[in-house]
Scaffold this motif. Structure first.
Motif, short mmCIF file in Angstrom:
data_model
loop_
_atom_site.label_atom_id
_atom_site.label_comp_id
_atom_site.label_asym_id
_atom_site.label_seq_id
_atom_site.Cartn_x
_atom_site.Cartn_y
_atom_site.Cartn_z
N THR A 12 27.57 9.62 -4.77
CA THR A 12 28.04 8.21 -5.20
C THR A 12 28.26 7.42 -3.79
OG1 THR A 12 30.36 8.99 -5.49
CG2 THR A 12 28.78 8.97 -7.56
N ILE A 14 24.31 1.68 -11.98
CA ILE A 14 24.38 1.93 -13.18
C ILE A 14 26.03 1.91 -13.66
CG2 ILE A 14 24.76 4.44 -12.97
CD1 ILE A 14 23.21 4.81 -15.67
N GLU A 15 26.85 1.98 -12.79
CA GLU A 15 28.31 1.87 -13.05
C GLU A 15 28.98 1.51 -11.82
OE1 GLU A 15 31.02 4.23 -12.33
OE2 GLU A 15 30.15 5.32 -11.30
N THR A 54 27.79 4.32 -8.85
CA THR A 54 26.66 5.15 -9.05
C THR A 54 25.55 4.36 -8.77
OG1 THR A 54 28.00 6.59 -10.22
CG2 THR A 54 25.28 7.12 -9.95
N LYS A 64 21.49 3.35 -9.28
CA LYS A 64 20.40 3.83 -10.25
C LYS A 64 19.46 4.89 -9.64
CE LYS A 64 20.79 -0.39 -13.13
NZ LYS A 64 20.12 -1.70 -13.53
N LEU A 124 19.44 8.73 -9.57
CA LEU A 124 19.24 9.29 -11.00
C LEU A 124 17.77 9.25 -11.48
CD1 LEU A 124 22.44 8.08 -13.12
CD2 LEU A 124 22.21 10.00 -11.64
N SER A 176 30.33 4.73 -19.03
CA SER A 176 29.08 3.62 -18.55
C SER A 176 27.82 4.25 -18.34
CB SER A 176 29.68 2.90 -17.24
OG SER A 176 30.70 2.24 -17.67
N ILE A 177 27.77 5.55 -17.82
CA ILE A 177 26.44 6.37 -17.62
C ILE A 177 26.03 6.77 -18.81
CG2 ILE A 177 25.55 8.49 -16.60
CD1 ILE A 177 27.31 8.00 -14.13
N GLN A 178 26.80 7.23 -19.69
CA GLN A 178 26.33 7.57 -20.98
C GLN A 178 25.64 6.64 -21.85
OE1 GLN A 178 29.02 11.15 -23.03
NE2 GLN A 178 30.33 9.88 -21.91
N ILE A 212 22.30 5.31 -19.44
CA ILE A 212 21.47 6.05 -18.70
C ILE A 212 20.02 5.81 -19.22
CG2 ILE A 212 22.07 8.25 -19.76
CD1 ILE A 212 21.39 9.70 -17.53
N CYS A 254 21.53 13.45 -20.79
CA CYS A 254 23.07 13.62 -20.19
C CYS A 254 23.88 14.41 -21.39
CB CYS A 254 23.43 12.07 -20.04
SG CYS A 254 25.13 11.84 -19.39
#
Length: 200
Positions: free
Chosen positions: A36, A70-71, A82, A84, A87, A107-109, A112, A122
């Motif tokens: 990250t 992404i977050e 993190t 993008k 990933l 946020s990721i959940q 994504i 995820c």
């Protein structure tokens, strides 16, 4: 076959870092850590690209404006997030691991699936202390925070525990060995699910 992004979250002091380090030691190179980004200065011994992706505050803010994360959030005056691109374009035989705070995990959940060219599934795990008192003793035992910082972390933990049911799996802490065994079992289950998926 697509890979998994495994999110390990929970309050400070529940043993997330130890669990993640053991998973990486046992399952690398099949499992690799997502690196990250942060705007804070590197600490002695930290390496850019290995421990964090280090950016100046202005560089970090520019990437926020360009929607590269992404977050992201501000913690103790420093930006963390993190990217993008960390990933996407992942080898299909590799799973990713993140030790991440509760807000970042949420946020990721939720986001994504919106990342172009990201084929990761995820799965999130929340490590929950049996009690705030148990967590307080763990924080005291590790000896990295003064009493005021411990109280701040406990206040945060109280709020984080309230949203534990938003995660796919909740693991209540026991011994370090038992905690690791339970998380490891979840990871092995993910691999089994991937192997059982029909080929396109």
């Amino acid at each position: 076959m697509v890979g998994y992004l495994l999110l390990i979250s929970g309050p400070a002091g529940v043993g997330k870092t130890t669990i993640c380090d053991r998973l990486l030691h046992e399952f690398y190179p099949k499992l690799v850590r997502v690196v990250t980004a942060t705007s804070r200065k590197p600490r002695p011994g930290e390496q850019n690209g290995t421990d964090y992706l280090f950016f100046s505050k202005s560089e970090f803010i520019e990437k926020i404006h360009n929607q590269k994360f992404i977050e992201h959030e501000i913690i103790h005056g420093n930006y963390y997030g993190t990217l993008k691109h960390s990933l996407i374009n992942i080898d299909k035989d590799v799973n990713l691991l993140m030790n991440i705070d509760v807000n970042g995990a949420e946020s990721i959940q939720t986001q994504i699936s919106t990342i172009e060219n990201c084929n990761l599934k995820c799965r999130s795990i929340f490590i929950r202390p049996n009690s705030i008192e148990q967590l307080k003793q763990r924080l005291k035992h590790r000896g990295t925070d003064d009493s005021q910082e411990i109280e701040k972390r406990l206040d945060t933990a109280f709020e984080e525990i309230k949203v534990a049911d938003r995660f796919d799996v909740i693991i209540d802490t026991s011994t370090k060995e038992e905690d690791y065994s339970l998380v490891k079992a979840q990871y092995l289950n993910l691999n089994q699910e991937l192997e059982e998926e029909p080929l396109n």
